[in-house]
Write a protein that holds these residues in place. Structure first.
Motif, short mmCIF file in Angstrom:
data_model
loop_
_atom_site.label_atom_id
_atom_site.label_comp_id
_atom_site.label_asym_id
_atom_site.label_seq_id
_atom_site.Cartn_x
_atom_site.Cartn_y
_atom_site.Cartn_z
N SER A 1 86.71 77.40 -26.73
CA SER A 1 85.64 76.60 -27.32
C SER A 1 84.96 77.34 -28.46
CB SER A 1 84.61 76.23 -26.26
OG SER A 1 85.19 75.47 -25.24
N GLY A 2 84.81 78.67 -28.31
CA GLY A 2 84.22 79.45 -29.37
C GLY A 2 83.09 80.34 -28.91
N TYR A 3 83.05 81.56 -29.42
CA TYR A 3 81.97 82.51 -29.18
C TYR A 3 81.94 83.48 -30.37
CZ TYR A 3 85.83 85.54 -27.69
OH TYR A 3 86.98 86.26 -27.64
N ILE B 1 81.18 86.23 -36.25
CA ILE B 1 81.99 85.07 -36.63
C ILE B 1 82.45 84.36 -35.36
CG2 ILE B 1 84.19 84.39 -37.66
CD1 ILE B 1 83.79 86.52 -39.74
N GLN B 2 82.46 83.02 -35.39
CA GLN B 2 82.93 82.24 -34.26
C GLN B 2 84.43 82.40 -34.09
OE1 GLN B 2 81.43 80.08 -31.91
NE2 GLN B 2 79.51 81.04 -32.57
N VAL B 3 84.85 82.82 -32.90
CA VAL B 3 86.26 83.02 -32.60
C VAL B 3 86.58 82.40 -31.25
CG1 VAL B 3 86.42 85.17 -33.94
CG2 VAL B 3 85.82 85.26 -31.51
N ILE B 4 87.86 82.23 -31.00
CA ILE B 4 88.36 81.92 -29.66
C ILE B 4 89.21 83.09 -29.22
CG2 ILE B 4 88.29 79.43 -29.99
CD1 ILE B 4 91.30 79.55 -30.55
N GLY B 5 89.39 83.25 -27.93
CA GLY B 5 90.14 84.43 -27.50
C GLY B 5 90.60 84.37 -26.07
N ALA B 6 91.49 85.30 -25.75
CA ALA B 6 91.94 85.54 -24.37
C ALA B 6 91.89 87.03 -24.14
CB ALA B 6 93.36 85.01 -24.16
N ALA C 1 87.32 78.67 -37.34
CA ALA C 1 87.48 77.92 -38.60
C ALA C 1 88.95 77.77 -38.98
CB ALA C 1 86.72 78.63 -39.72
N ASP C 2 89.78 78.77 -38.67
CA ASP C 2 91.20 78.69 -38.99
C ASP C 2 91.95 77.80 -37.99
OD1 ASP C 2 90.89 80.40 -41.15
OD2 ASP C 2 91.16 82.19 -39.90
N VAL C 3 91.60 77.92 -36.72
CA VAL C 3 92.35 77.20 -35.68
C VAL C 3 92.04 75.71 -35.69
CG1 VAL C 3 92.78 77.03 -33.20
CG2 VAL C 3 92.43 79.27 -34.25
N TYR C 4 90.75 75.39 -35.79
CA TYR C 4 90.34 73.99 -35.64
C TYR C 4 89.97 73.34 -36.98
CZ TYR C 4 90.08 75.13 -30.68
OH TYR C 4 90.38 75.53 -29.41
N ALA C 5 90.48 73.85 -38.07
CA ALA C 5 90.20 73.26 -39.38
C ALA C 5 90.58 71.77 -39.45
CB ALA C 5 90.92 74.04 -40.48
#
Length: 705
Positions: free
Chosen positions: A320-322, A328-333, A351-355
């Motif tokens: 979802s984003g943190y 910067i807002q990122v997603i991660g595992a 911004a790159d993933v969910y553009a």
């Protein structure tokens, strides 16, 4: 939805007709309905597309993370195999043992001459057996990490600041690859390692003689080159970043954002400056890439969501984003690797993933805004305002029950609602359980009274204390209990994972003490589970257990058919004994023994006995399927004696379980790890590991509901 009164509806029709006439009324209502349907469809499309993209992204992150971890572990294993092959060479082993046995400084003597000969022999042997071109140098270390001899003269007599767990593995005779640490001296004439305090990695092989560990052979490696090889996602031409970090959330690998980190001030401006051992994974609260350099203290920032969970041993993901350490807002595992005592995370910028979703989301918000504004403007003042005033007005009034003032609601369940409150004269903070009017029946009132009457008989310090019981002038039943600060065992498992055996024993002994008194009074709890056991601190005693929620208690000496039938549909299948699943009225003290074993199982493994699923499936497993031993469930090496005790509690046949809570407590005291968890250990955990507010301040508790 509650029906609207005739008068507001009439006012609404009159207002519309007066303003627009009948034709406009029809058109306006049609537009509202159509825009609402369009907004709903657009919202469903947005949810579906976002969910699909999140699922694909989640799989991609998992694959990238696992690939990096596999590469890192393969590299470590390869280095260890090469190092062991050299260290076990007879000539290397013989000369290293001889030097380590004469490590004390000697005056010029035949012994010193022999040592010089051994050093020359070791240097020659090591030159004949190089392990890798990436190796900067080798060194022979004593047991304290001091360099006795090396092929790099500047390292001689230097104390290498190896990580603590590296020394532990040397003592345990385990070869290892350390996390990066700062080398006190320069290792090269140019490049990244040409300055003191540059990060290096050590490949360590213990040197032993019979039963003694004398020291170790170490090969020092540049972590920049190695991490770039083992984590191929760390490069400048990809939007994905994978990096490693330690328990203090300090980065252990190079970042693809190093030029940007120099600009915003997270690392030095020198070209040789690196993110390794310099960047802390903390949330700045804002995007630093757009706000210039850092002005406040980085150590005051909270950990990023990823670092906060991973450094406590958790494995997880967030699509979802943190915010990352740049804001910067990122997603991660991420995953914590306990054997290496480090974590690995893979992150991608939102911004790159969910553009592709950006325009769809903007369209949805515009549609929602137009629909909400139109609808709210037309009917809000005419219909909703009087209705909300009528519905919500009385709830804003404060409540008083006897001498007690009710404050915030902190718990809610089938048997009542729990509020924080205080006595009007004593000013003591308490928890007040109230049987609300919509839950009142003769049966619930009897159960409510029985709960407080039976619980009030108990005086054990590990049982929640009851202060008062009463009925207000309006007929509301309530009782008052102590207000607790801390966490439930379920929160302990969810947030901090499986617990050490000595702590599990200390907690179970306190639960046994509480239930032993209850059984002595003829009371069976019947709902022992992690969420009904609270962990707190009182009067300087840390890890103080409080057993909660005696709402399903059963008196062994007498039983009423009505209450038994009501109780038969309650309970938590994952922690219910087989006989309780078959017939709730047959539950006795041995059923509580089963539940205590299940709680101990969850504490020791960090997992329930069975995989979660529908209640009926869990009930069938309780009846027919024996749980795996904790070591098989986790793949971890766990104390056999404690496992045997827990598995004896989880026997399907109640007659094969321990005879009583006192018998179970006595068996626990004979375990090898009993009495190893001290109050000082508990205090350190609450002060250094627990990430909630301090116990001297109010903590929102999870109370029986």
């Amino acid at each position: 939805m509650l029906p609207l009164s005739h008068r507001p509806l009439s006012q609404f029709r009159t207002a519309i007709h007066g303003a627009f006439g009948r034709s406009w009324q029809s058109v306006l209502i049609s537009l509202i309905l159509l825009s609402g349907i369009a907004t709903l469809l657009l919202g469903c499309l947005d949810v579906a597309v976002r969910h699909s993209m999140q699922q694909m992204t989640r799989r991609s992150l998992r694959v990238r993370l696992q690939s990096s971890i596999d590469s890192m572990q393969h590299w470590q294993n390869q280095r260890l195999v090469e190092a062991l092959a050299v260290a076990t060479q007879p000539d290397v082993q013989r000369t290293a043992v001889a030097i380590l046995n004469r490590q004390q400084p000697q005056v010029s003597s035949p012994v010193a001459e022999e040592e010089a000969t051994d050093v020359e022999s070791l240097v020659a042997s090591m030159a004949m057996h190089p392990i890798d071109d990436q190796c900067v140098c080798w060194a022979l270390l004593n047991i304290d990490g001091r360099v006795l001899h090396s092929d790099l003269g500047s390292l001689d007599s230097v104390n290498l600041p190896l990580p603590t767990d590296a020394f532990e593995k040397i003592i345990q005779r385990k070869p290892s690859v350390t996390r990066p640490f700062r080398c006190p001296v320069a290792l090269t004439r140019s490049g990244r390692l040409s300055q003191a305090k540059a990060p290096v990695i050590a490949v360590l092989v213990p040197i032993t003689e019979e039963a003694r560990v004398l020291g170790s052979l170490a090969w020092l490696v540049d972590p920049h080159d190695e991490f770039r090889q083992v984590m191929p996602t760390v490069n400048e031409d990809t939007a994905c970043s994978t990096y490693a970090f330690d328990r203090q959330a300090v980065m252990l690998s190079p970042s693809r954002h190093q030029p940007e980190l120099r600009r915003i001030g997270l690392i030095g401006e020198e070209p040789s400056s690196t993110s390794i051992l310099s960047v802390q994974l903390r949330d700045p609260g804002a995007d630093l890439t757009r706000g210039g350099r850092i002005t406040d203290k980085v150590s005051d920032w909270p950990l990023t969501e990823m670092a906060d969970q991973a450094t406590r041993g958790a494995t997880g993901e967030n699509v979802s984003g943190y915010r990352d350490f740049r804001g910067i807002q990122v997603i991660g595992a991420w995953r914590w690797l306990p054997e290496q005592a480090l974590g690995v995370a893979t992150e991608m910028e939102v911004a790159d993933v969910y553009a592709p979703l950006r325009w769809l989301r903007w369209t949805l918000w515009v549609a929602i805004g137009l629909w909400v504004a139109t609808t709210a403007g037309l009917i809000g003042s005419v219909m909703l305002t009087p209705w909300l005033t009528k519905r919500l007005g009385p709830k804003l009034e404060s409540r008083q029950l006897g001498r007690y003032q009710l404050n915030q609601r902190i718990g809610h369940g089938a048997m009542g609602t729990v509020y924080s409150g205080s006595h009007e004269l004593l000013r003591r903070q308490v928890a007040i359980k109230v049987l609300e009017g919509d839950k009142w029946t003769s049966t619930t009132a009897s159960r409510f009274a029985r709960e407080v009457q039976l619980t009030a008989q108990l005086r054990h310090p590990n049982t929640i204390a009851i202060y008062d019981y009463g009925r207000s002038d309006e007929g509301t039943f309530y009782y008052v209990m102590e207000f607790l600060h801390g966490i439930t065992l379920q929160e302990l498992i969810d947030d901090y994972g499986r617990q050490p055996a000595d702590r599990v024993i200390a907690i179970l002994l306190q639960i046994c003490g509480s239930l032993s008194e209850a059984h002595h009074h003829g009371i069976v709890h019947r709902d022992i589970k992690p969420s009904n056991v609270f962990l707190t601190a009182q009067a300087g005693i840390y890890d103080m257990v409080k057993v909660l929620d005696f709402g399903l208690v059963k008196e062994i000496s007498r039983e009423t058919t009505e209450l038994t039938q009501t109780d038969s549909i309650t309970g938590t299948p994952m922690y219910m004994s087989p006989e309780s699943v078959r017939d709730a009225s047959s539950a006795d003290a041995r059923s509580d023994l089963y539940s205590v074993g299940a709680v101990g199982y969850a504490l020791l493994t960090g997992l329930p006995m069975y995989d979660s699923g529908p209640s009926v499936d869990i009930c069938l497993k309780q009846l027919n399927e024996a749980p795996l031993r904790p070591s098989e469930r986790t793949g971890a090496d766990l104390p056999e004696d404690l496992q045997n005790v827990l598995m004896s509690c989880l026997r399907k046949d109640a007659a094969e379980r321990p005879m009583s809570m006192a018998d179970l407590a006595d068996t626990l005291r004979h375990c090898r790890d009993h009495d190893h968890w001290s109050n000082a250990d508990a205090m350190r955990w609450w002060q250094n590991v627990f990430d909630g507010p301090t116990l001297t301040k109010p903590i929102e508790p999870v109370l029986p509901s």
